[in-house]
Design a protein around this motif. Structure first.
Motif, PDB file in Angstrom:
ATOM      1  N   THR A 107       0.854  -1.180   0.000  1.00  0.00           N
ATOM      2  CA  THR A 107       0.000   0.000   0.000  1.00  0.00           C
ATOM      3  C   THR A 107       0.891   1.231   0.000  1.00  0.00           C
ATOM      4  O   THR A 107       1.813   1.334   0.814  1.00  0.00           O
ATOM      5  CB  THR A 107      -0.928   0.003   1.230  1.00  0.00           C
ATOM      6  N   TYR A 108       0.597   2.157  -0.902  1.00  0.00           N
ATOM      7  CA  TYR A 108       1.420   3.348  -1.085  1.00  0.00           C
ATOM      8  C   TYR A 108       0.558   4.593  -0.913  1.00  0.00           C
ATOM      9  O   TYR A 108      -0.570   4.648  -1.398  1.00  0.00           O
ATOM     10  CB  TYR A 108       2.069   3.324  -2.471  1.00  0.00           C
ATOM     11  N   TYR A 109       1.112   5.574  -0.221  1.00  0.00           N
ATOM     12  CA  TYR A 109       0.395   6.799   0.113  1.00  0.00           C
ATOM     13  C   TYR A 109       1.067   7.970  -0.590  1.00  0.00           C
ATOM     14  O   TYR A 109       2.253   8.235  -0.378  1.00  0.00           O
ATOM     15  CB  TYR A 109       0.406   7.024   1.622  1.00  0.00           C
ATOM     16  N   SER A 119      -5.362  18.475   2.635  1.00  0.00           N
ATOM     17  CA  SER A 119      -6.543  18.553   3.502  1.00  0.00           C
ATOM     18  C   SER A 119      -7.834  18.755   2.709  1.00  0.00           C
ATOM     19  O   SER A 119      -8.916  18.522   3.231  1.00  0.00           O
ATOM     20  CB  SER A 119      -6.372  19.667   4.540  1.00  0.00           C
ATOM     21  N   VAL A 120      -7.718  19.164   1.440  1.00  0.00           N
ATOM     22  CA  VAL A 120      -8.910  19.286   0.597  1.00  0.00           C
ATOM     23  C   VAL A 120      -8.930  18.203  -0.488  1.00  0.00           C
ATOM     24  O   VAL A 120      -9.515  18.384  -1.546  1.00  0.00           O
ATOM     25  CB  VAL A 120      -9.061  20.701  -0.014  1.00  0.00           C
ATOM     26  N   GLY A 121      -8.267  17.066  -0.199  1.00  0.00           N
ATOM     27  CA  GLY A 121      -8.414  15.900  -1.046  1.00  0.00           C
ATOM     28  C   GLY A 121      -7.302  15.603  -2.027  1.00  0.00           C
ATOM     29  O   GLY A 121      -7.408  14.656  -2.800  1.00  0.00           O
ATOM     30  N   HIS A 122      -6.236  16.376  -2.011  1.00  0.00           N
ATOM     31  CA  HIS A 122      -5.155  16.162  -2.990  1.00  0.00           C
ATOM     32  C   HIS A 122      -4.205  15.072  -2.473  1.00  0.00           C
ATOM     33  O   HIS A 122      -3.040  15.322  -2.157  1.00  0.00           O
ATOM     34  CB  HIS A 122      -4.413  17.467  -3.242  1.00  0.00           C
ATOM     35  N   LYS A 123      -4.747  13.843  -2.411  1.00  0.00           N
ATOM     36  CA  LYS A 123      -3.977  12.693  -1.952  1.00  0.00           C
ATOM     37  C   LYS A 123      -4.661  11.424  -2.440  1.00  0.00           C
ATOM     38  O   LYS A 123      -5.852  11.438  -2.763  1.00  0.00           O
ATOM     39  CB  LYS A 123      -3.829  12.693  -0.440  1.00  0.00           C
ATOM     40  N   ILE A 124      -3.869  10.344  -2.502  1.00  0.00           N
ATOM     41  CA  ILE A 124      -4.413   9.074  -3.007  1.00  0.00           C
ATOM     42  C   ILE A 124      -3.662   7.910  -2.355  1.00  0.00           C
ATOM     43  O   ILE A 124      -2.474   8.001  -2.082  1.00  0.00           O
ATOM     44  CB  ILE A 124      -4.312   8.984  -4.545  1.00  0.00           C
ATOM     45  N   ILE A 125      -4.393   6.840  -2.155  1.00  0.00           N
ATOM     46  CA  ILE A 125      -3.810   5.570  -1.723  1.00  0.00           C
ATOM     47  C   ILE A 125      -3.827   4.638  -2.929  1.00  0.00           C
ATOM     48  O   ILE A 125      -4.853   4.498  -3.605  1.00  0.00           O
ATOM     49  CB  ILE A 125      -4.617   4.936  -0.576  1.00  0.00           C
ATOM     50  N   ILE A 126      -2.683   4.008  -3.190  1.00  0.00           N
ATOM     51  CA  ILE A 126      -2.602   3.023  -4.269  1.00  0.00           C
ATOM     52  C   ILE A 126      -2.210   1.695  -3.653  1.00  0.00           C
ATOM     53  O   ILE A 126      -1.171   1.590  -2.984  1.00  0.00           O
ATOM     54  CB  ILE A 126      -1.599   3.438  -5.354  1.00  0.00           C
ATOM     55  N   LYS A 127      -3.079   0.690  -3.842  1.00  0.00           N
ATOM     56  CA  LYS A 127      -2.800  -0.661  -3.355  1.00  0.00           C
ATOM     57  C   LYS A 127      -2.359  -1.515  -4.541  1.00  0.00           C
ATOM     58  O   LYS A 127      -3.047  -1.571  -5.565  1.00  0.00           O
ATOM     59  CB  LYS A 127      -4.039  -1.276  -2.715  1.00  0.00           C
ATOM     60  N   VAL A 128      -1.225  -2.161  -4.380  1.00  0.00           N
ATOM     61  CA  VAL A 128      -0.691  -3.029  -5.414  1.00  0.00           C
ATOM     62  C   VAL A 128      -0.886  -4.467  -4.952  1.00  0.00           C
ATOM     63  O   VAL A 128      -0.429  -4.828  -3.864  1.00  0.00           O
ATOM     64  CB  VAL A 128       0.799  -2.729  -5.685  1.00  0.00           C
ATOM     65  N   VAL A 129      -1.614  -5.256  -5.754  1.00  0.00           N
ATOM     66  CA  VAL A 129      -1.916  -6.647  -5.393  1.00  0.00           C
ATOM     67  C   VAL A 129      -1.294  -7.607  -6.385  1.00  0.00           C
ATOM     68  O   VAL A 129      -0.909  -7.217  -7.479  1.00  0.00           O
ATOM     69  CB  VAL A 129      -3.441  -6.880  -5.304  1.00  0.00           C
TER      70      VAL A 129
END
Length: 129
Positions: A107-109, A119-129
């Motif tokens: 999992t990468y942040y 704080s206004v949403g400029h972020k993502i979590i990427i899960k590598v499976v």
């Protein structure tokens, strides 16, 4: 957490996408993220990709892209810069184009560390499976 230079054609990685390009499911993908502050002020949806997927990012010089090592810092929109990997393209004057090869399961942040952006949403979590 290691970044390496590669040729622009990504010849070591693109052959792994053949199944995806042929319409088969459950395979690595190649996709593009236009990295900007979301208009709805909600974080990007979690992206789940297969190992060896290729992700292209483009963003203006008003933003940045940081890989955060710690979920609690991601949750609290904190990037102190000392542990984060800063991703920036030095080739383009006003636009950055960065590619990440998601070749390790986990999992990468990612977030933009410009004050107030995460704080206004400029972020993502990427899960590598």
């Amino acid at each position: 957490m290691k970044f390496e230079n590669t040729d622009k054609q990504l010849s070591n990685f693109r052959p792994k996408l053949n199944s995806f390009n042929n319409g088969k499911k459950n395979t690595p993908i190649e996709t593009w993220i236009h990295w900007k502050v979301p208009s709805n002020t909600l974080p990007y949806e979690t992206l789940i990709v297969k190992k060896d997927s290729i992700i292209w990012w483009d963003f203006s010089n008003e933003h940045n892209l940081r890989l955060i090592n710690d979920k609690s810092r991601y949750d609290n929109n904190v990037s102190d810069g000392s542990l984060d990997i800063k991703l920036k393209d030095n080739l383009n004057q006003n636009m950055n184009i960065v590619v990440t090869i998601m070749d390790k399961i986990g999992t990468y942040y990612f977030l933009c560390s410009v004050p107030g952006h995460a704080s206004v949403g400029h972020k993502i979590i990427i899960k590598v499976v």
